[in-house]
Design a protein around this motif. Structure first.
Motif: not given
Length: 333
Positions: A90-91, A144-150, A261-264
């Motif tokens: 997300s970033l 996880l919260g930042m993933m959604t917010a970003a 899915m880049f984080e995974l």
């Protein structure tokens, strides 16, 4: 009596040699096992398709994996401290749309979008680190919260649409080459060297491994654990911002859906490369090899026209196998 003693000695010699051979083999597998797997995978793909082992394709694999590799290198110190970062993908999207807005021809010097990319990444990393270190949130929950917010912020800034019309100097970052070497590969190599030095030649690197090995002992030893954790997540955010800038430059547009899915993939590269989810263990070299294994596998399966769904299944199986091996190692300890 002497004859019996001689027989016992002669029987012991082969057993000792076998034991020494097994010990040497195990040490080689521990040190170079992941590298051997990479070479075997390359050899297998070379046999299965003649288009794989060509210089342009090898360069293409490294260039494609440079973005995931940079993210994975940033995630490695986090995992060493027993943390996790789910916000990387997300970033990438947030950085992509922000940077694209500052990279139009004639608007700003090239340094401005570069500074924006690194600044946004650093800010997100600092927020993650602060929530975890001082807010005492679990890394999984905070990121996880930042993933959604970003991701939401990326959609809001871009109104859910791509941002195009980027300048040529900016596009050079992701599409250009210096002396025949693609710029993303050069940046990937520099990031690897800097992070290796950080982990192996500085006090902060020693603190990172100490926190991952035993956080309570690190506190007792006088290490400022909160400060180190904030720095680790900030560094991961900085590299995430860098990766987002490279991706935006390469595809020549800011995409609010970028980085899915880049984080995974980044976490998978680190774990496949030997970084332990139990903390205290991990190397930059191993993470780079792990990223290359994923890259070789993806490229080879593409050349073999394997369905993308099957590719996801194979990748998932490899991740599970790597975590299983890591778990078995830690049980033995």
């Amino acid at each position: 009596m002497s004859l019996k003693m001689e027989n016992v000695k002669t029987n012991e010699i082969p057993q000792e040699k076998n034991k020494q051979f097994k010990d040497i083999s195990m040490n080689i597998l521990k040190k170079y096992g992941i590298l051997i797997i990479l070479f075997l995978l390359i050899a297998l793909m070379s046999v299965l398709t003649p288009y794989f082992l060509t210089f342009p394709n090898m360069i293409n694999i490294v260039r494609q994996m440079s973005i995931i590799g940079i993210i994975a290198i940033g995630v490695t110190p986090i995992i060493i401290t027993k943390g996790i970062d789910l916000s990387s993908g997300s970033l990438i999207a947030l950085v992509s749309v922000v940077v694209a807005g500052f990279a139009h021809p004639g608007d700003y010097p090239i340094l401005v979008p570069i500074a924006m990319a690194l600044g946004v990444g650093l800010l997100v990393g600092l927020i993650n680190g602060t929530l975890i270190a001082k807010g005492l949130l679990a890394p999984f929950i905070a990121t996880l919260g930042m993933m959604t917010a970003a991701r939401g912020a990326a959609m809001l800034i871009s109104d859910g649409r791509p941002i195009g019309n980027l300048s040529d100097p900016f596009k050079f970052i992701g599409q250009g080459a210096i002396l025949g070497v693609p710029v993303p590969i050069i940046i990937f190599a520099l990031v690897g060297i800097v992070t290796w030095v950080l982990l192996n030649k500085t006090k902060i690197g020693k603190y990172i491994y100490a926190i991952g090995g035993n956080e309570q002992a690190a506190v007792t030893a006088g290490i400022n654990v909160k400060k180190v954790l904030i720095m680790v997540y900030a560094y991961a955010g900085l590299l995430g911002g860098l990766a987002g800038m490279i991706l935006t430059s390469r595809i020549a547009s800011g995409q609010p859906q970028a980085g899915l899915m880049f984080e995974l993939d980044a976490i998978a590269a680190a774990v496949i490369g030997g970084t332990s989810l139990f903390g205290g263990i991990g190397t930059v070299g191993g993470t780079i090899i792990g990223a290359l294994i994923i890259g070789v596998m993806n490229n080879g399966l593409d050349l073999l026209s394997v369905n993308s769904y099957w590719q996801q299944i194979v990748k998932g199986a490899i991740i599970v196998a790597a975590v299983y091996i890591d778990t078995r190692k830690n049980r033995k300890k």
